[in-house]
Enzyme design. Structure first.
Site, PDB file in Angstrom:
ATOM      1  N   TYR A 149      81.082  -2.519 133.090  1.00  0.00           N
ATOM      2  CA  TYR A 149      80.827  -1.583 134.183  1.00  0.00           C
ATOM      3  C   TYR A 149      81.948  -0.555 134.168  1.00  0.00           C
ATOM      4  O   TYR A 149      83.066  -0.830 134.600  1.00  0.00           O
ATOM      5  CB  TYR A 149      80.796  -2.362 135.499  1.00  0.00           C
ATOM      6  CG  TYR A 149      80.310  -1.617 136.722  1.00  0.00           C
ATOM      7  CD1 TYR A 149      79.866  -0.303 136.671  1.00  0.00           C
ATOM      8  CD2 TYR A 149      80.279  -2.264 137.959  1.00  0.00           C
ATOM      9  CE1 TYR A 149      79.398   0.352 137.798  1.00  0.00           C
ATOM     10  CE2 TYR A 149      79.818  -1.634 139.098  1.00  0.00           C
ATOM     11  CZ  TYR A 149      79.393  -0.321 139.021  1.00  0.00           C
ATOM     12  OH  TYR A 149      78.943   0.327 140.156  1.00  0.00           O
ATOM     13  N   LYS A 177      77.030  -0.434 131.898  1.00  0.00           N
ATOM     14  CA  LYS A 177      76.590   0.387 133.023  1.00  0.00           C
ATOM     15  C   LYS A 177      77.517   1.583 133.072  1.00  0.00           C
ATOM     16  O   LYS A 177      78.709   1.463 133.333  1.00  0.00           O
ATOM     17  CB  LYS A 177      76.633  -0.384 134.346  1.00  0.00           C
ATOM     18  CG  LYS A 177      76.151   0.468 135.523  1.00  0.00           C
ATOM     19  CD  LYS A 177      76.178  -0.260 136.858  1.00  0.00           C
ATOM     20  CE  LYS A 177      75.703   0.681 137.959  1.00  0.00           C
ATOM     21  NZ  LYS A 177      75.756   0.051 139.302  1.00  0.00           N
TER      22      LYS A 177
END
Length: 304
Positions: A149, A177
């Site tokens: 992330y 992500k």
């Protein structure tokens, strides 16, 4: 630089392989008088599980995970997984203590998750070498795939391209992500091909997917979910014009949903639909009345 995997690492990679393509919803956490509202949570899962999504993300930033203690996070995850058997679920997990975070990853790895969504440690701001150590150590103990992330405006740490490429060698690290805010880095990671790149900023869904990204983890897709699903499916099928026709009307709604801190605006609209109470945990606050009314109008316009 890529290195050859050992036979054991290759076996691990094959056993843990997950396709993260498509649309993932980072589920909001409903509250009722300060407590997690598990009845509303079940209602949300039932609402989304037949919409064509790839899966759900529990305890991401949209889920106000930082305001939940560990027991609440686990109970929220268990409710979601029980309500949607067979639907892939990813668990968000943040922290800044390596040992404690590793222990939680080990425990969560026994629950049948599709993956762990893992950001850089907040507040510490380690070097790039430190980030490689952090993610490698945690991926080493994980029984499930890891989604990196990259979200520097929350963690304070920017993951450089070379750092992410180095981590892409790890057999457990399979996706990203992407909230890094660097279009050139996004393109380079897509071109490299080892990680499945998922748009993490909702405004970038179309551009990321059109360049070869595999999907999105998108808070805005709580609303008009099927339209978001179709945008990604049409891009994958090569129908960019059809995808853009569906995408363009979504942009004012997406802009409005992030005009004030997420998930306040989103919860206001969901509350208007009767799916949950318009309640957040401090220091998060409800959306302004003006914005909530504007969003409800945009939502109704798209539904017409």
């Amino acid at each position: 630089m890529q290195t050859a995997l050992s036979a054991n690492q290759a076996d691990q990679a094959n056993q843990a392989n997950t396709d993260f393509s498509g649309l993932w919803i980072p589920l909001v956490t409903p509250f009722d008088q300060g407590k997690v509202d598990h009845s509303a949570l079940k209602r949300l899962v039932a609402h989304y599980k037949g919409s064509g999504i790839a899966g759900l993300v529990v305890c991401g930033s949209t889920g106000e995970a930082a305001a939940l203690d560990e027991d609440e996070q686990l109970a929220t995850l268990q409710t979601v997984m029980a309500e949607a058997p067979g639907l892939p679920v990813v668990m968000g997990l943040s922290g800044y203590h390596l040992g404690k975070t590793a222990a939680r990853i080990k425990a969560l790895g026994t629950l049948g998750l599709a993956g762990i969504l893992l950001p850089a440690p907040s507040y510490i701001r380690p070097s790039q070498a430190g980030l490689i150590e952090w993610f490698t150590a945690l991926a080493d103990v994980s029984n499930v795939p890891v989604i990196l992330y990259d979200i520097p405006y929350r963690t304070g740490s920017r993951m450089e391209l070379e750092t992410i490429l180095a981590l892409a060698d790890h057999p457990r690290i399979q996706a990203l992500k992407d909230c890094g805010g660097d279009p050139a880095k996004t393109r380079a990671l897509i071109a490299d091909g080892r990680l499945q790149v998922l748009a993490g900023e909702d405004v970038n869904i179309f551009a990321t997917a059109a360049q070869g990204g595999r999907g999105a983890i998108a808070a805005a897709a709580h609303l008009h979910t099927e339209r978001f699903v179709q945008v990604l499916r049409r891009i994958q099928a090569g129908d960019l014009a059809g995808a853009e026709a569906l995408w363009t009307p979504l942009q004012p709604l997406i802009e409005g949903l992030f005009a004030e801190p997420n998930p306040g605006p989103l919860k206001a609209v969901l509350a208007g639909q009767g799916l949950l109470r318009n309640e957040l945990r401090s220091p998060m606050t409800r959306a302004s009345t003006e914005l909530a009314e504007r969003l409800q109008g945009l939502d109704a316009l798209l539904a017409a």
